[in-house]
Design an enzyme around this catalytic site. Structure first.
Site, PDB file in Angstrom:
ATOM      1  N   ASP A   1     -65.216 113.228  -5.425  1.00  8.49           N
ATOM      2  CA  ASP A   1     -64.867 114.483  -6.097  1.00  8.49           C
ATOM      3  C   ASP A   1     -65.557 115.615  -5.341  1.00  8.49           C
ATOM      4  OD1 ASP A   1     -64.574 116.677  -7.700  1.00  8.49           O
ATOM      5  OD2 ASP A   1     -65.002 115.626  -9.579  1.00  8.49           O
TER       6      ASP A   1
ATOM      7  N   LYS B   1     -63.119 126.818  -6.162  1.00 11.28           N
ATOM      8  CA  LYS B   1     -64.555 127.028  -5.953  1.00 11.28           C
ATOM      9  C   LYS B   1     -64.762 127.477  -4.500  1.00 11.28           C
ATOM     10  CE  LYS B   1     -65.922 123.899  -9.682  1.00 11.28           C
ATOM     11  NZ  LYS B   1     -64.759 123.125 -10.115  1.00 11.28           N
TER      12      LYS B   1
ATOM     13  N   ARG C   1     -57.122 128.786  -9.764  1.00 13.46           N
ATOM     14  CA  ARG C   1     -57.579 127.673 -10.598  1.00 13.46           C
ATOM     15  C   ARG C   1     -56.532 126.573 -10.533  1.00 13.46           C
ATOM     16  NH1 ARG C   1     -61.831 129.986 -12.808  1.00 13.46           N
ATOM     17  NH2 ARG C   1     -62.511 127.972 -13.545  1.00 13.46           N
TER      18      ARG C   1
ATOM     19  N   TYR D   1     -39.391 125.648 -14.307  1.00 18.05           N
ATOM     20  CA  TYR D   1     -39.772 124.254 -14.572  1.00 18.05           C
ATOM     21  C   TYR D   1     -39.367 123.366 -13.402  1.00 18.05           C
ATOM     22  CZ  TYR D   1     -42.006 122.970 -18.887  1.00 18.05           C
ATOM     23  OH  TYR D   1     -42.955 122.740 -19.838  1.00 18.05           O
TER      24      TYR D   1
ATOM     25  N   GLU E   1     -40.361 119.580 -13.139  1.00 17.95           N
ATOM     26  CA  GLU E   1     -40.926 118.224 -13.279  1.00 17.95           C
ATOM     27  C   GLU E   1     -40.431 117.326 -12.150  1.00 17.95           C
ATOM     28  OE1 GLU E   1     -39.985 116.731 -17.146  1.00 17.95           O
ATOM     29  OE2 GLU E   1     -41.509 117.955 -18.130  1.00 17.95           O
TER      30      GLU E   1
ATOM     31  N   THR F   1     -61.008 120.533  -7.058  1.00 18.80           N
ATOM     32  CA  THR F   1     -60.449 121.762  -7.594  1.00 18.80           C
ATOM     33  C   THR F   1     -60.146 122.659  -6.394  1.00 18.80           C
ATOM     34  OG1 THR F   1     -62.652 122.721  -7.814  1.00 18.80           O
ATOM     35  CG2 THR F   1     -61.744 121.686  -9.773  1.00 18.80           C
TER      36      THR F   1
HETATM   37  C1  LIG Z   1     -67.315 118.098  -9.457  1.00 17.68           C
HETATM   38  C2  LIG Z   1     -66.342 118.653 -10.432  1.00 17.68           C
HETATM   39  N1  LIG Z   1     -65.265 117.943 -10.754  1.00 17.68           N
HETATM   40  C3  LIG Z   1     -64.359 118.393 -11.636  1.00 17.68           C
HETATM   41  C4  LIG Z   1     -64.507 119.611 -12.240  1.00 17.68           C
HETATM   42  C5  LIG Z   1     -63.520 120.020 -13.284  1.00 17.68           C
HETATM   43  O1  LIG Z   1     -62.762 121.072 -12.941  1.00 17.68           O
HETATM   44  P1  LIG Z   1     -62.051 121.983 -14.076  1.00 17.68           P
HETATM   45  O2  LIG Z   1     -63.120 122.796 -14.695  1.00 17.68           O
HETATM   46  O3  LIG Z   1     -61.067 122.731 -13.258  1.00 17.68           O
HETATM   47  O4  LIG Z   1     -61.399 121.040 -15.042  1.00 17.68           O
HETATM   48  C6  LIG Z   1     -65.608 120.406 -11.917  1.00 17.68           C
HETATM   49  C7  LIG Z   1     -65.777 121.736 -12.546  1.00 17.68           C
HETATM   50  O5  LIG Z   1     -66.792 122.300 -12.648  1.00 17.68           O
HETATM   51  C8  LIG Z   1     -66.554 119.907 -11.000  1.00 17.68           C
HETATM   52  O6  LIG Z   1     -67.656 120.603 -10.696  1.00 17.68           O
END
Ligand SMILES: Cc1ncc(COP(=O)(O)O)c(C=O)c1O
Length: 446
Positions: A226, A255, A261, A80, A82, A252
């Protein structure tokens, strides 16, 4: 004699090493997954075989390296921690602090930012932290609508972000399939959002970060890019970077970036960085997943190597080759093609729904997901399209020739499904797919 002695003097060493290995394995065996839980062990092996034998065309997936996998399955999961390095609420952080600091420094170097938070559990919590950092419930967010390629967390109705905030959505132009920046600007001027999201989950074209930044500035909104889907392309220089344009970069790590993950939030301004850190912890989360943090650090180390630049470039080359062959075979691609790793196919002209097509392709060893297309007249669970991508096949070392072959198989299967007589074609293609996958071993799999 001398020769014999030489050989003998080497042999005992090999025996000792082998004996030690056997002893180690023996000692571990009774606690090993195989022995403790053979049912789960066998299912994991089955999934490994499935991943090895399938042409994985799911745009949001990848194969991580053996090194990333190893870091994920470690004792770091026991700890842990935090807080943040140097400021924790638990003792015993001598090692964890170093690991998290390394991950942060590598993220900063790979993406060219001043600040990185590597603790978000995944992409959705990372995006929630952006809301918590800058918005109050009921405030307005402008994001891309889910049916046009945006993510749930960009304000879609069924998501907490669509329920707790006033969400306004932009889409793509009907004639081009591309984001309509005039619409984005008009909506921003009309609704004055506090937060604008750009980037998404089914966008086959380059995101125009400077244009979004200009609109965000005009209305005084925080701009969040994002880059979950394209992070590996950005890291490898195969897609323009949002750095210098977006206030917040959310991604993320699993990908195109080819990590475990997990997720990261990045920023350049100290003020934004502080707000993000506070939102992640203690705002939304407790203890970070340290085994994931270590694996993110490993993935970022890999992403900093020259080979990764070549990988990112090949992902795009492969996607273009795949798109060109699909177009030549009469497939209708949203926006007419791709600039990145992703292709969105509208199957209406082929006379097949996305779901039956994806199911038939999966049985042939070609793994895709069914997906809505812009202005889709069908329902999300039975939409008109499928989404495909090249991150995984490129990680296996496949190139443009294999992409043309994959397009040909997709055409054969989809055409057969449309005719209502696909069984023989599926069986034959499956055999050919297995032959291809056996020639291109996937990273990380044994
Ligand atoms: C553009 C985008 N943002 C956020 C996410 C969310 O990620 P997670 O599935 O890890 O929560 C995804 C997942 O497909 C995504 O394509």
């Amino acid at each position: 004699m001398g020769h014999h002695r030489g050989a003998n003097s080497r042999r005992p060493c090999a025996w000792v090493a082998a004996a030690v290995d056997v002893e180690k394995e023996g000692a571990m065996a009774e606690n090993s997954l195989n022995v403790v839980d053979p049912e789960i062990a066998e299912l994991i092996r089955a999934e490994e075989r499935r991943q090895a034998d399938t042409v994985k065309l799911i745009a949001s997936e990848n194969y991580v390296s053996r090194a990333v996998l190893e870091a994920t399955g470690t004792v770091l999961t026991n700890k842990y921690s935090e807080g943040y390095p140097g400021k924790r609420y638990y003792e015993g952080q001598q090692v964890i602090d170093k690991i998290e600091s390394l991950a942060v420094e590598r993220a900063k170097a790979v993406f060219g930012v001043n600040h990185a938070n590597v603790q978000p559990y995944s992409g959705s919590p990372a995006n929630l932290a952006v809301y918590l950092a800058f918005l109050n419930p009921g405030d307005t967010v402008l994001g891309m609508g889910l049916p046009f390629g945006g993510h749930l967390t960009h304000g879609w109705s069924v998501s907490a972000t669509g329920k707790w905030f006033n969400s306004v959505r932009y889409g793509v132009r009907r004639d081009t399939g591309r984001i309509d920046m005039d619409e984005v600007r008009a909506l921003a001027l009309e609704h004055r959002p506090k937060l604008i999201f750009c980037g998404g989950t089914a966008i086959p074209r380059t995101i125009d970060f400077p244009a979004f930044a200009e609109i965000a500035k005009e209305v005084g909104a925080v701009l969040a890019a994002d880059i979950a889907h394209i992070a590996g392309l950005v890291a490898g220089g195969a897609h323009p970077s949002p750095v210098g344009y977006a206030d917040v970069i959310s991604t993320t790590t699993h990908k195109t970036l080819r990590g475990p993950r997990g997720a990261m939030l990045m920023a350049n301004s100290d003020e934004v960085a502080k707000a993000l850190d506070k939102a992640v912890f203690p705002g939304l989360q407790g203890g970070p997943h340290n085994h994931t943090t270590a694996a993110i650090a490993v993935a970022l180390h890999e992403a900093a190597q020259p080979e990764f630049k070549a990988y990112a470039a090949q992902v795009v080359k492969n996607a273009k080759a795949l798109a060109d062959e699909l177009l030549a075979r009469g497939f209708d691609l949203v926006s007419g093609g791709t600039d990145n790793h992703l292709i969105l196919i509208d199957l209406t002209s082929k006379g097949v729904g996305g779901k039956p097509a994806a199911q038939a392709l999966d049985r042939a060893g070609l793994e895709t997901n069914y997906n809505t297309v812009p202005f889709d007249p069908r329902k999300p669970f039975d939409p008109s399209g499928i989404r495909i991508g090249t991150p995984s096949v490129t990680s296996r070392g496949m190139g443009e020739a294999e992409m043309r072959q994959i397009a040909a198989w997709m055409d054969e299967v989809v055409t057969a499904v449309a005719k209502g007589d696909a069984e023989d074609v599926i069986a034959r293609v499956h055999g050919e797919v297995t032959e291809l996958t056996s020639r291109f071993p996937a990273p990380g799999l044994s």
